[in-house]
Scaffold this active site. Structure first.
Site, mmCIF file in Angstrom:
data_model
loop_
_atom_site.group_PDB
_atom_site.id
_atom_site.type_symbol
_atom_site.label_atom_id
_atom_site.label_comp_id
_atom_site.label_asym_id
_atom_site.label_seq_id
_atom_site.Cartn_x
_atom_site.Cartn_y
_atom_site.Cartn_z
ATOM 1 N N LYS A 30 31.854 -42.502 91.080
ATOM 2 C CA LYS A 30 30.623 -43.393 91.197
ATOM 3 C C LYS A 30 31.066 -44.466 92.095
ATOM 4 C CE LYS A 30 26.487 -43.243 89.412
ATOM 5 N NZ LYS A 30 25.591 -42.106 88.895
ATOM 6 N N ASP B 152 21.315 -42.769 93.248
ATOM 7 C CA ASP B 152 21.366 -43.089 91.862
ATOM 8 C C ASP B 152 20.356 -44.323 92.073
ATOM 9 O OD1 ASP B 152 22.485 -43.004 89.105
ATOM 10 O OD2 ASP B 152 22.792 -45.068 89.516
HETATM 11 P P1 NDP Z 1 15.624 -44.980 90.767
HETATM 12 O O1 NDP Z 1 15.894 -46.186 91.218
HETATM 13 O O2 NDP Z 1 14.774 -44.058 91.504
HETATM 14 O O3 NDP Z 1 14.564 -45.498 89.403
HETATM 15 C C1 NDP Z 1 14.908 -46.681 88.591
HETATM 16 C C2 NDP Z 1 13.749 -47.175 87.548
HETATM 17 O O4 NDP Z 1 14.389 -47.623 86.595
HETATM 18 C C3 NDP Z 1 12.788 -47.691 88.497
HETATM 19 O O5 NDP Z 1 11.702 -47.665 87.842
HETATM 20 C C4 NDP Z 1 13.195 -49.306 88.126
HETATM 21 O O6 NDP Z 1 12.434 -50.005 88.245
HETATM 22 C C5 NDP Z 1 13.808 -49.096 86.743
HETATM 23 N N1 NDP Z 1 14.952 -50.041 86.328
HETATM 24 C C6 NDP Z 1 16.103 -50.237 87.188
HETATM 25 N N2 NDP Z 1 16.923 -51.316 86.541
HETATM 26 C C7 NDP Z 1 16.203 -51.714 85.541
HETATM 27 C C8 NDP Z 1 16.478 -52.683 84.681
HETATM 28 N N3 NDP Z 1 17.432 -53.587 84.545
HETATM 29 N N4 NDP Z 1 15.395 -52.775 83.767
HETATM 30 C C9 NDP Z 1 14.382 -52.016 83.476
HETATM 31 N N5 NDP Z 1 13.961 -51.163 84.461
HETATM 32 C C10 NDP Z 1 14.791 -50.956 85.600
HETATM 33 O O7 NDP Z 1 16.652 -44.515 89.844
HETATM 34 P P2 NDP Z 1 16.849 -43.150 89.235
HETATM 35 O O8 NDP Z 1 15.536 -42.516 88.345
HETATM 36 O O9 NDP Z 1 17.630 -42.138 89.869
HETATM 37 O O10 NDP Z 1 17.906 -43.343 88.095
HETATM 38 C C11 NDP Z 1 17.309 -43.898 86.612
HETATM 39 C C12 NDP Z 1 18.696 -43.517 85.574
HETATM 40 O O11 NDP Z 1 18.836 -42.091 85.780
HETATM 41 C C13 NDP Z 1 19.994 -44.615 85.727
HETATM 42 O O12 NDP Z 1 20.523 -44.633 84.915
HETATM 43 C C14 NDP Z 1 20.727 -43.150 86.668
HETATM 44 O O13 NDP Z 1 22.093 -43.557 86.620
HETATM 45 C C15 NDP Z 1 20.243 -41.899 86.018
HETATM 46 N N6 NDP Z 1 20.449 -40.864 86.492
HETATM 47 C C16 NDP Z 1 19.895 -40.559 87.959
HETATM 48 C C17 NDP Z 1 20.149 -39.216 88.451
HETATM 49 C C18 NDP Z 1 19.421 -38.729 89.635
HETATM 50 O O14 NDP Z 1 19.707 -37.608 89.952
HETATM 51 N N7 NDP Z 1 18.846 -39.587 90.305
HETATM 52 C C19 NDP Z 1 21.206 -38.115 87.792
HETATM 53 C C20 NDP Z 1 21.674 -38.418 86.527
HETATM 54 C C21 NDP Z 1 21.047 -39.758 85.990
HETATM 55 P P3 NDP Z 1 12.082 -50.805 89.506
HETATM 56 O O15 NDP Z 1 10.882 -49.906 90.452
HETATM 57 O O16 NDP Z 1 11.336 -52.011 89.230
HETATM 58 O O17 NDP Z 1 13.134 -50.846 90.380
#
Ligand code: NDP
Length: 446
Positions: free
Chosen positions: A124, A164
């Site tokens: 990561k 991510d």
């Molecule tokens: P994105 O950046 O596309 O979206 C993240 C979302 O979570 C946004 O809506 C963001 O809000 C919100 N968010 C981020 N930080 C916080 C916080 N501290 N408190 C509340 N809301 C928060 O990321 P992903 O969708 O790619 O990833 C989301 C999760 O899934 C993570 O844990 C990641 O590790 C996991 N994941 C992702 C994969 C992938 O393929 N992308 C694969 C496997 C796991 P805002 O819009 O305000 O930033």
């Protein structure tokens, strides 16, 4: 191996890394008895080698913003374990990023990648750089400066990064472009690439869709039909959006979505029109959920809140970030009749919440199993790149469904308890661990 002793040792050697300690504790607690049935593991101190990353790159990234000021961020790449394949794992750009969070994510990724049935080790990376509010050119300059340092340490058969939080197709494009320039090669060194330069169809959708496929497998063990079920989702990024899209397609109702500033509640479920608007707002316009009620006043917006206590649901799919669902939230979900939790994010439920879900005998899938469809499809992207071929969306989607089924089967095999309850935490941890452990044993002390 005694979990408490290993953990105490790691805590004293690596203090101030709570997320890393939390992830290690969860895994060790569930594999302790299986590990102790193999004295050969203990003879080579396998557990300590598995808990500590193979190596960590840590560096300053300096870049110039649009006003000509020099800005500095800390950046990292944690290469955790490559016993079963090249290091593989996403890159996170978020102000909260630190070594503890990346060590936890790389550790988790090792077990997750093992579960996918594909040949990928765990890694990561990321930086405390926040893309929010930055111009396109600033993001490009940052991505290039990050890769200027990292490119020597990654490669199609060495370490393959992906997206991510804060890293989507745009950032992957800039990073891959700069990698290609520095390395002077066009190989599958990144996944999540654009379709015109080696990306795979269904990769953007894969984590969310995969989580829904895993959920369907879980529900089938109890003969439950998803149609009409109320599903609370958190987040509105890549994972959350494609989860919601598939949930609606499957005939269930999305009753919530959130971002880092608040959440939207749809007591009767989002209509397709409402969801399409949210999808576009968050994906293309980089907007805020607080804007949604301007267009749809019938929806509720709650600033600074998470959805779990605000709406009753049958199923919860936390898909934003780590530790976003605590013990009180778990109580509220259980009191509201929640029958299943399937994690899109990595470690979104605190240990207390997990304990409550498992204690209540509901269907509970940890992220390392339920969200593994993203990295699995990255593995499929790597396979296509190696062959210089592109598979159709239907082909990739069908492989994704098969992989999620295979992950579910492994969880059932290793997680079924004497009373018939399937403990997916134990199942995922033991299944993921055994494959990596056997490979490490065969390769000697490295
Ligand atoms: P994105 O950046 O596309 O979206 C993240 C979302 O979570 C946004 O809506 C963001 O809000 C919100 N968010 C981020 N930080 C916080 C916080 N501290 N408190 C509340 N809301 C928060 O990321 P992903 O969708 O790619 O990833 C989301 C999760 O899934 C993570 O844990 C990641 O590790 C996991 N994941 C992702 C994969 C992938 O393929 N992308 C694969 C496997 C796991 P805002 O819009 O305000 O930033």
């Amino acid at each position: 191996m005694k979990t408490k002793e290993v953990l105490a040792d790691l805590k004293s050697r690596f203090p101030n890394e709570p997320e890393y300690h939390q992830a290690v504790e969860e895994v060790l607690t569930s594999i302790e008895d299986v590990y102790n049935q193999h004295p050969e593991f203990e003879r080579v101190n396998l557990i300590e080698r598995l808990c500590m990353p193979d190596r960590v790159f840590m560096f300053r990234v300096s870049w110039v913003d649009d006003k000509g000021r020099v800005r500095n961020n800390m950046a990292y790449r944690v290469q955790h374990n490559n016993a079963i394949g090249p290091y593989k794992g996403g890159i996170r750009f978020h102000s909260s990023v630190n070594l503890s969070i990346l060590k936890f994510l790389a550790f988790e990724q090792t077990f997750k990648n093992s579960l996918t049935t594909l040949a990928m080790g765990g890694a990561k990376g990321g930086s405390d750089f926040s893309p929010k509010g930055k111009s396109d050119m600033e993001i490009m300059r940052f991505c290039q400066a990050y890769i200027a340092e990292l490119w020597r340490h990654i490669g199609a058969d060495t370490d393959v990064p992906a997206g991510d939080i804060g890293v989507g197709a745009r950032e992957v494009g800039y990073m891959y472009g700069y990698y290609k320039k520095m390395a002077r090669e066009f190989t599958g060194t990144f996944t999540g690439k654009g379709l015109t330069f080696g990306g795979s169809l269904i990769r953007p959708e894969a984590t969310g869709y995969g989580n829904c496929y895993f959920l369907l497998n879980m529900l089938a063990t109890r003969g439950i039909d998803i149609r009409g079920k109320r599903v609370a989702i958190s987040g509105s990024g890549n994972v959350a959006n494609f989860t919601a899209q598939k949930i609606i397609e499957l005939g269930a109702k999305v009753v919530s979505m959130s971002d880092s500033q608040g959440c939207i509640i749809a007591p009767d479920g989002l209509t397709k029109e409402q969801f399409d608007y949210i999808f576009e707002l968050k994906t293309y316009w980089r907007g805020r959920l607080s804007e949604v009620t301007d267009k749809f006043p019938e929806l509720e917006y709650h600033a600074g809140q998470r959805p779990w206590k605000l709406v009753k649901c049958d199923i919860a799919m936390p898909s934003a970030t780590q530790n976003e669902l605590d013990g009180d939230d778990a109580d509220a979900l259980l009191a509201g009749g929640c029958i299943a939790v399937s994690e899109g994010a990595n470690m979104p439920s605190t240990p207390e919440a997990v304990h409550k879900f498992v204690g209540a005998r509901i269907l509970y899938a940890p992220g390392k199993a339920a969200n593994a469809g993203g990295v699995a499809t990255s593995g499929l992207e790597m396979a296509q790149n190696s062959q210089k071929l592109s598979w159709s969306a239907a082909e990739v989607d069908s492989k994704l469904r098969d992989i999620m089924k295979a992950i579910h089967e492994q969880c059932v095999e290793y997680g079924r308890q004497d009373d018939g309850y399937i403990n997916y935490v134990r199942g995922a941890n033991v299944a993921g661990f055994m494959k990596v452990a056997e490979a490490m044993m065969a390769q000697g002390v490295l």
